[in-house]
Write a protein that holds these residues in place. Structure first.
Motif, short mmCIF file in Angstrom:
data_model
loop_
_atom_site.label_atom_id
_atom_site.label_comp_id
_atom_site.label_asym_id
_atom_site.label_seq_id
_atom_site.Cartn_x
_atom_site.Cartn_y
_atom_site.Cartn_z
N GLN A 64 0.82 -1.22 0.00
CA GLN A 64 0.00 0.00 0.00
C GLN A 64 0.85 1.27 0.00
N TYR A 101 6.08 4.21 -1.62
CA TYR A 101 7.05 5.29 -1.47
C TYR A 101 7.95 5.08 -0.25
N MET A 139 12.05 5.16 -0.26
CA MET A 139 12.92 5.99 0.58
C MET A 139 14.04 5.13 1.16
N VAL A 150 -7.02 18.80 9.45
CA VAL A 150 -7.41 19.63 8.31
C VAL A 150 -7.44 21.11 8.71
N ALA A 209 -3.83 22.16 8.74
CA ALA A 209 -3.28 22.30 7.38
C ALA A 209 -3.77 23.58 6.72
N THR A 234 1.10 23.23 7.27
CA THR A 234 1.66 21.88 7.34
C THR A 234 0.58 20.80 7.41
N ILE A 235 0.73 19.80 6.55
CA ILE A 235 -0.14 18.62 6.60
C ILE A 235 0.57 17.61 7.52
N LEU A 247 2.96 13.70 4.46
CA LEU A 247 3.00 13.70 2.99
C LEU A 247 2.99 12.31 2.38
N LEU A 248 3.40 11.30 3.16
CA LEU A 248 3.34 9.93 2.63
C LEU A 248 2.17 9.16 3.23
N ASP A 249 1.27 9.86 3.90
CA ASP A 249 0.11 9.21 4.53
C ASP A 249 -1.17 9.95 4.17
N LEU A 250 -1.31 10.30 2.90
CA LEU A 250 -2.42 11.17 2.51
C LEU A 250 -3.73 10.43 2.27
N SER A 251 -3.68 9.10 2.16
CA SER A 251 -4.92 8.40 1.84
C SER A 251 -5.93 8.51 2.97
N TYR A 296 -6.41 11.22 4.81
CA TYR A 296 -7.07 12.51 4.61
C TYR A 296 -8.15 12.38 3.54
N ASP A 297 -7.81 11.66 2.47
CA ASP A 297 -8.77 11.47 1.39
C ASP A 297 -10.02 10.78 1.91
N LEU A 336 -12.01 13.20 4.04
CA LEU A 336 -12.69 14.25 3.28
C LEU A 336 -13.84 13.68 2.44
#
Lengths: 454, 454
Positions: free
Chosen positions: A166, A169, A173, A370, A373, A378-379, A416-420, A422-423, A426
C-alpha cells in the motif's frame, strides 16, 4: 508581526540526554524472563542488542553524554524550530498561546531519526556491521535506513506485506538510503518460509515482522536487532526534543501550562515530555497529556500488567499498560498508534499521575489535522493529528474560561506519505471505533498466566 | 563542530522584493500580440490576471514592498535555513565550501509557495474569489492550493491526466488544502470536452491543461488565471530566496564564488540568483550557473526567439530561448524541467553573459542526488539533483585546482513525492537522452513565421 519561530543556535544544542529513571518517584519494575519469571539481566539481551545500548537501557544516571559523532549527524537538521501557531490561535479565537516543536523537518519527516542515528552509531561503535529491523507503516524503517546510511551499516527491513504494497514510497525511501526492504512474511527466514507455506497470500503483521527481524539478527554474523520505540534507551534518545524546547521556551520568556504528545509506543511523547516531567516532579505546576486513539485505548482503558512487547511473544515480559499482545486494533489510519502496549517508562509515569492519559477519535483527529493544514500550512501525520485534537480542545477551554494559557505540543511528523487517510476523511468514508468493554476483557485474558507487577 | 545551519531571525526577513528589470544592462523586449505583432499592454492581460499583478509584471521599480499580509504567511516557514553541506564536502574531499538554501521546508515541499502566497493575496485584494490553474507533475498545483487556502480563495487545478493517475498523492495534498483537482482533459470545459470526444483516453499535456485553465478563468465570474513560473512577477516573488541568502552568507562572513540553480521555467534559479546578479552587474566577480537537463536543452541549444509560452499557442509571444512550443521533451523524471521555453528575464541575462547555461544528464543528476541523500540525509527533488550535479563538478574542480571556493545552490524541493525516479535509477532502468541537432532544427521550425527579437 508576532514572532512565530524560535530557532536555537547550533552551539546551544543539548550535549546530554536526560534519563528520567534518575528522578522517577517509583522506580521501574524489571523486565522478566517469561520462562523463569526472573528479572532479565544485561546478558540476556546481548544476543540482540550491543552492550553499549543495553547499558543505556538499564542506566539510572540522570545525564548521559551524546557522542560527538551523533551530534554531528543531528546537526544535519537539529536544533529543530519551536514555532508559535498564531494562525491556528486566530482561527480558534483563543487567548491561549499554542507552541509546537517541529520534528517533521528531519530528512525522514519525523522524530524517529533521533534514536535511529544514535542506535546506528552505538552498533557501529560496538563493531556491528549490519542491522535487522521491522517496520509497520514505514516511518521507523525509513528513519533507521537514514541512520545506517550515515554510519555505513547494512540494514534489512522486514516490512509488513500489506503496508509494503500500500505504501510503495516508503520502501523507495529506504532503498534510496541504501537499505534492503522486503515484504514480511518473507522467504528469507525460517519463520517466514513456514508462514508462506501455510498461506502464500499471508498479509503479515508487526508481530511476524519482529520475529523475522530477530531471527535474522541472531542467525547472521555481525548483525543486531533494532527497535524504534517502547524501550528505555529509545525514550532517552528522544529527550533531545524536550531539552531543546525548554531552551526555546526560555528564549521567549514563557513556560508551558500544558504539554501534549500522541502515544503509540510512547517515544515522541516521551521525547518532548520527560524533561518537563522532571520539572513537575520538582514542584512545577503543569499538565502533561498523552493522547491515544479511542480505537487502541492502551493507557486509558488497559490494565497495567506484565506482557510481551511483540505479538509473537519473543521479547521479555515488560511492565506496562497493555491490551494484550494478541490485540489487533481496528485498521485506523494512524498506524504508529496501533500498538497493544506502552513504553514501561511512560506507563509508570501514568500510574504515578505525572502523565494524564486521554483518548480521541479518528474523525476528531482528522478534523483537527485539516484545520491545522488550512491555517498553519503543514499537513501533519495522522498520529500527530491526535495531539492537535487535544490542543484544540485545550485552546477552546481557555477561551471559555477567558484565561490565557501556554500549550506546547510535539509535531512529531508530516503526513506527505500518509495522505490516503485525509482522502478517506474528506470523502466521508472514515468511521470511529470505541472498543466495547467486553472486547477489552477478552483481549486481556491472555495476561492471566503471567506474573503480576506491583 | 563546524556550524552547519545559518538561521535568520524573523525580524530580519526581507520587506521588499528585488526587481532585476531596474538593473539589467539590456532592457527586456516586450511581449507581442501574435495577431498584430504589436507590444502587449496591461489591458490585454486584464482578462486573465488582476491589475495589481500586471503592474508588477511590467514594473521597472528596483524594490517592491512585500505586503504585511504576505509576510505574515511567509513566516509560517520563512526565513528558510541556509545550510553548509559539510558531510558532502567531506565525502568529496574538497577544499570547497558548499552552501545551500533549503526551500524544501515549505509546507508544500518546494520554493513554489513564495509566489503562490503572493498571487493568492493580490487576487484576493483585487476582489477575485476563485482561481484556475494547471499543473503538470503537481508541485505548482499543491503550492497554489496552499496559497488559496491561506487567503480563503477557491481554486480549481487542471492536472495533466497521466500525472493525475501516476501521482495520486499530489492531488490528495491539494484536496487537503481545500482545492478541487480534476484530470485534464476534463469534461468541465469546452476545449476539454472536444478533446475527449475525439479521444476518450487522451492522456493530456501541459498545453491542454493551460488552455482549460484559461478558458475556465475567462468564462467564470470572479475568476482569474495563475501561472507558477516564466513570468516577470513570478521571478520577482522568488527573489526573497536570494535576499535572505545574502544576509545569511554575510552572517558567516562569506560570499559565494559560484551560485547554482536548476532551470525549467526559471523561477527557483531566478529567486536565488537575481540578487547576486545585481552584485555582478555592479562589478562583483562571481559565476552564476543555470542548469538544465540535456534532454530539454532550451538555453544551451535553443535559439532566442519570440514564441508562445504554452503549447496551445494562447499566450502573447514572449522573447526567450525556446525549443518551439510544440516541442515535447522525452519523459525524464524531472518533470519541472521539461519546459520548451525559459523565463524572458533569465533568457535576457543569458544573452548578456551574466548567466552561464549548462546542461547535465539525468543519470549524472540521480547519481548526485543519491550521494546527497546518503551524506546529507535529504532526498531532493529530481529537478534539484541537476543543480547538485553541477555543485559536485565545481567542488571536484576546486579539489583538482587545490583552491578553496564558496559554492551556493538552491535546494528547491524535496523528492518525497517523486521517488519512482530514484527507484528506476537504482534499478538501472534510466537512460540519458542527448537531443540530436536535426531534432532541434525540426522543433524550432515552428518559430519561422513569428516576429524576431533584436
Amino acid at each position: 508581526m508576532e514572532i512565530q519561530k524560535v530557532f536555537l543556535a547550533e552551539s546551544e544544542i543539548p550535549r546530554q540526554w536526560y534519563n528520567i529513571q534518575a528522578d522517577m518517584p517509583t522506580p521501574l519494575q524489571p523486565p522478566l524472563n517469561p520462562a523463569t519469571g526472573q528479572p532479565v539481566g544485561p546478558d540476556d539481551l546481548a544476543p540482540i542488542f550491543p552492550m553499549n545500548l543495553i547499558e543505556q537501557e538499564v542506566s539510572t544516571e540522570r545525564w548521559i553524554d551524546i557522542p560527538d559523532e551523533v551530534l554531528e549527524k543531528f546537526l544535519l537538521w537539529r536544533p529543530t524550530p519551536l514555532q508559535r501557531a498564531t494562525a491556528l490561535e486566530k482561527y480558534l479565537d483563543t487567548p491561549a498561546k499554542i507552541y509546537f516543536k517541529d520534528e517533521s523537518v528531519s530528512p525522514a519527516g519525523s522524530h524517529k531519526p533521533n534514536t535511529a542515528i544514535a542506535q546506528a552509531y552505538y552498533n557501529k561503535a560496538f563493531g556491528i556491521k549490519r542491522l535487522a529491523t521491522e517496520t509497520g507503516a514505514g516511518q521507523w524503517g525509513c528513519a533507521l535506513s537514514l541512520g545506517c546510511s550515515m554510519f555505513g551499516l547494512e540494514l534489512k527491513v522486514y516490512m509488513v506485506r500489506v503496508s509494503y504494497e500500500q505504501k510503495p514510497y516508503r520502501q523507495l525511501m529506504m532503498k534510496t538510503w541504501g537499505a534492503q526492504c522486503v515484504p514480511s512474511p518473507s522467504s528469507d527466514t525460517q519463520f517466514g518460509r513456514k508462514l508462506l507455506e501455510e498461506d502464500p497470500d499471508c498479509s503479515g503483521s508487526l508481530g511476524i515482522a519482529i520475529s523475522e527481524a530477530i531471527e535474522d539478527a541472531v542467525s547472521t554474523a555481525d548483525t543486531k536487532y533494532s527497535l524504534g520505540s517502547v524501550l528505555n534507551h529509545v525514550m532517552l534518545h528522544q529527550t533531545i526534543i524536550g531539552l531543546e524546547s525548554q531552551k526555546q521556551m526560555k528564549t521567549v520568556g514563557e513556560y508551558p501550562d500544558v504539554v501534549i504528545g500522541c502515544v503509540g509506543g510512547g517515544s515522541n511523547f516521551a521525547g518532548l515530555a520527560f524533561p518537563f516531567i522532571r520539572d513537575k516532579i520538582h514542584g512545577k505546576d503543569l499538565s502533561i497529556v498523552a493522547v491515544e486513539p479511542t480505537a487502541c485505548p492502551t493507557i486509558t482503558r488497559g490494565p497495567f500488567a506484565y506482557d510481551f512487547g511483540d505479538t509473537a511473544a519473543t521479547t521479555p515480559l515488560l511492565p506496562m499498560f497493555t491490551l494484550g499482545h494478541n490485540f489487533l486494533p481496528k485498521p485506523i489510519h494512524a498506524g504508529g498508534l496501533r500498538y497493544h502496549g506502552m513504553s514501561p517508562l511512560v506507563s509508570q509515569l501514568v500510574r504515578d499521575k505525572l502523565v494524564e492519559p486521554r483518548s480521541y477519535d479518528q474523525l476528531q483527529s482528522y478534523e483537527a489535522g485539516v484545520i491545522f493544514a488550512r491555517t498553519q500550512g503543514t499537513i501533519c501525520a495522522p498520529e500527530t493529528n491526535h495531539a492537535i485534537a487535544a490542543v484544540i480542545q485545550e485552546a477552546l477551554k481557555a477561551k471559555e474560561e477567558g484565561k490565557s494559557k501556554n500549550i506546547l505540543f510535539n509535531l512529531s511528523g508530516h503526513g506527505l506519505l500518509d495522505l490516503s487517510g485525509y482522502d478517506a476523511y474528506l470523502e466521508g468514508l472514515l468511521t470511529d471505533y470505541h472498543m466495547p468493554e467486553d472486547e477489552i476483557q477478552e483481549a486481556v485474558k491472555v495476561l492471566n498466566g503471567y506474573p503480576k507487577p506491583k
